[in-house]
Motif scaffolding. Structure first.
Motif, PDB file in Angstrom:
ATOM      1  N   ALA A   1     -39.400  31.298 -11.347  1.00  0.00           N
ATOM      2  CA  ALA A   1     -41.124  30.683 -11.731  1.00  0.00           C
ATOM      3  C   ALA A   1     -41.988  31.492 -11.852  1.00  0.00           C
ATOM      4  CB  ALA A   1     -41.507  28.904 -11.599  1.00  0.00           C
TER       5      ALA A   1
ATOM      6  N   TYR B   1     -30.766  29.459 -12.407  1.00  0.00           N
ATOM      7  CA  TYR B   1     -32.023  28.668 -12.881  1.00  0.00           C
ATOM      8  C   TYR B   1     -32.039  29.102 -14.200  1.00  0.00           C
ATOM      9  CZ  TYR B   1     -33.256  28.242  -7.954  1.00  0.00           C
ATOM     10  OH  TYR B   1     -33.370  27.748  -6.263  1.00  0.00           O
TER      11      TYR B   1
ATOM     12  N   LEU C   1     -45.832  26.201 -17.677  1.00  0.00           N
ATOM     13  CA  LEU C   1     -43.957  26.322 -17.197  1.00  0.00           C
ATOM     14  C   LEU C   1     -43.915  25.815 -16.019  1.00  0.00           C
ATOM     15  CD1 LEU C   1     -41.214  27.209 -17.309  1.00  0.00           C
ATOM     16  CD2 LEU C   1     -42.346  29.282 -15.628  1.00  0.00           C
TER      17      LEU C   1
ATOM     18  N   ILE D   1     -41.156  35.154 -13.462  1.00  0.00           N
ATOM     19  CA  ILE D   1     -40.794  35.322 -15.416  1.00  0.00           C
ATOM     20  C   ILE D   1     -41.779  34.807 -15.654  1.00  0.00           C
ATOM     21  CG2 ILE D   1     -40.170  33.630 -17.020  1.00  0.00           C
ATOM     22  CD1 ILE D   1     -37.373  35.819 -15.139  1.00  0.00           C
TER      23      ILE D   1
ATOM     24  N   MET E   1     -36.376  36.354 -22.677  1.00  0.00           N
ATOM     25  CA  MET E   1     -35.821  36.440 -21.844  1.00  0.00           C
ATOM     26  C   MET E   1     -35.126  37.930 -21.410  1.00  0.00           C
ATOM     27  SD  MET E   1     -35.444  34.930 -18.306  1.00  0.00           S
ATOM     28  CE  MET E   1     -34.267  36.554 -17.615  1.00  0.00           C
TER      29      MET E   1
ATOM     30  N   ALA F   1     -42.386  24.116 -21.134  1.00  0.00           N
ATOM     31  CA  ALA F   1     -41.055  24.806 -21.456  1.00  0.00           C
ATOM     32  C   ALA F   1     -40.753  23.805 -19.325  1.00  0.00           C
ATOM     33  CB  ALA F   1     -40.387  26.117 -21.281  1.00  0.00           C
TER      34      ALA F   1
ATOM     35  N   LEU G   1     -33.788  28.199 -18.316  1.00  0.00           N
ATOM     36  CA  LEU G   1     -34.817  27.963 -18.821  1.00  0.00           C
ATOM     37  C   LEU G   1     -34.450  27.121 -19.807  1.00  0.00           C
ATOM     38  CD1 LEU G   1     -38.126  28.254 -19.455  1.00  0.00           C
ATOM     39  CD2 LEU G   1     -37.815  30.050 -20.850  1.00  0.00           C
TER      40      LEU G   1
ATOM     41  N   ILE H   1     -32.080  32.050 -16.708  1.00  0.00           N
ATOM     42  CA  ILE H   1     -32.590  33.577 -16.031  1.00  0.00           C
ATOM     43  C   ILE H   1     -32.071  33.709 -15.280  1.00  0.00           C
ATOM     44  CG2 ILE H   1     -35.095  33.973 -14.295  1.00  0.00           C
ATOM     45  CD1 ILE H   1     -35.421  31.280 -15.657  1.00  0.00           C
TER      46      ILE H   1
ATOM     47  N   ASN I   1     -35.313  32.737 -25.745  1.00  0.00           N
ATOM     48  CA  ASN I   1     -34.442  33.539 -25.315  1.00  0.00           C
ATOM     49  C   ASN I   1     -35.086  35.394 -25.381  1.00  0.00           C
ATOM     50  OD1 ASN I   1     -31.630  35.266 -26.152  1.00  0.00           O
ATOM     51  ND2 ASN I   1     -31.555  33.376 -24.941  1.00  0.00           N
TER      52      ASN I   1
ATOM     53  N   ILE J   1     -38.268  24.872 -15.460  1.00  0.00           N
ATOM     54  CA  ILE J   1     -36.869  25.092 -14.690  1.00  0.00           C
ATOM     55  C   ILE J   1     -36.039  24.662 -14.827  1.00  0.00           C
ATOM     56  CG2 ILE J   1     -36.660  26.659 -13.210  1.00  0.00           C
ATOM     57  CD1 ILE J   1     -38.548  28.761 -14.944  1.00  0.00           C
TER      58      ILE J   1
END
Length: 346
Positions: A70, A275, A56, A73, A295, A112, A277, A144, A292, A114
């Motif tokens: 970040a 924020y 990430l 998450i 999340m 991925a 992703l 996010i 998704n 941010i």
């Protein structure tokens, strides 16, 4: 011997004729077999996703709000997916360098990045020669969180409401100034939108560090600052600044007594940091759907919600299409603000 040679030649010719006869019929089946095999391989590539750690990218320094988002998450995703999410901080140029780096990553779902209002919605309009295009180079995965800003003023300045601040600014055109953490930063844009909407003239004073901007705000050298809710709390409790408005359309749960700018007579004023992703465009849709959904599960974790509330932020569980629509609207909105305000990069 002669007859044997003739017979052999005749047999060869027969075989060639048979091959020609069936070649046209077999080709479609061969194509179907190849496509089916490729589909099976593609499915295999996503059905067991993820089967190794995910990187990430965070295009900002460790310890900042983006980094906290970040890492929070990453911890939640790791528990849900059963794989480690490795946070990789790549700061530089207001988030541009790390975001550019993400475009070079393999499109396999194992990298991925941010993104936020600055890197995705503002920088493309502010820097015409930017090496990435958020719509061309990235696929939106999930929103996010979003967080409003607090409009704070120097206690020594006097005004206690947005209306009073605007009235003072109109009596002193060009004499009041506002601080931000840099050209094109959310704080800069929020104040620029306020000035344009209220038809007032203020001077922009960009700072490289928030601490320095706050020090000058305390002393009265600068008069206004749009500050994140979380970092504003200590300053407000110490009585060093005055909160006069919230930048979002609705009031903050953390500061329910502070009215919004819109309530103060600037209709449709809405400046909210966010924020999200993103993955490199071309990443399999199955991977995007999986992330998704992850999340959505993370947003329902009470501990995570509590952590984000402490940041003054609200978690979201939007679908991929909802987030894509949000990103498109933000890019158009802030592109227009940058163009109409005449903001130029440093």
């Amino acid at each position: 011997m002669q007859s044997n040679r003739i017979r052999t030649k005749s047999t060869y010719a027969c075989k060639c004729e048979v091959a020609k006869r069936f070649r046209g019929r077999m080709l479609p089946w061969v194509v179907l077999l190849v496509v089916a095999t490729a589909g099976a391989h593609a499915q295999t590539g996503t059905s067991d996703y993820p089967n190794r750690p995910i990187r990430l990218l965070v295009p900002f320094s460790a310890g900042g709000t983006a980094d906290i988002v970040a890492r929070s998450i990453a911890q939640a995703f790791g528990g849900i997916l059963g794989q480690q999410i490795v946070v990789d901080n790549r700061p530089g140029s207001g988030g541009i360098l790390g975001t550019e780096l993400a475009t070079l990553a393999p499109k396999d779902g194992y990298t991925a990045v941010i993104g936020n209002i600055s890197t995705i919605a503002v920088s493309p309009a502010l820097y015409p020669k930017l090496q990435y295009d958020p719509l061309r180079d990235f696929s939106p995965v999930a929103l996010i969180a979003s967080a409003p800003f607090v409009m704070v003023t120097s206690v020594s300045l006097g005004p206690k409401t947005v209306k009073e601040f605007i009235a003072l600014a109109r009596t002193r055109p060009g004499k009041l100034n506002y601080a931000s953490t840099g050209i094109g930063s959310p704080g800069h844009l929020a104040a620029a939108v306020l000035a344009s909407s209220a038809n007032i003239e203020m001077q922009h004073v960009p700072y490289k560090a928030l601490g320095t901007a706050l020090t000058d705000l305390f002393s009265g050298e600068v008069h206004l600052l749009f500050l994140g809710i979380a970092p504003s709390q200590a300053q407000l409790k110490a009585g060093k600044v005055r909160a006069i408005a919230i930048s979002s359309r609705s009031r903050s749960r953390l500061m329910p007594d502070v009215p919004t700018v819109a309530e103060a007579g600037i209709p449709k004023f809405d400046v909210t940091g966010w924020y999200g992703l993103f993955v490199p465009r071309g990443t399999p849709s199955g991977v995007i759907t999986r992330l998704n959904a992850t999340m959505a599960k993370a947003a329902s974790i009470p501990e995570l919600e509590k952590r984000f509330t402490g940041l003054g932020a609200e978690l979201f569980a939007h679908s991929v299409s909802q987030f894509a629509g949000f990103v498109d609207a933000e890019i158009r909105k802030w592109g227009k603000v940058v163009r109409e305000s005449g903001i130029q990069p440093e």
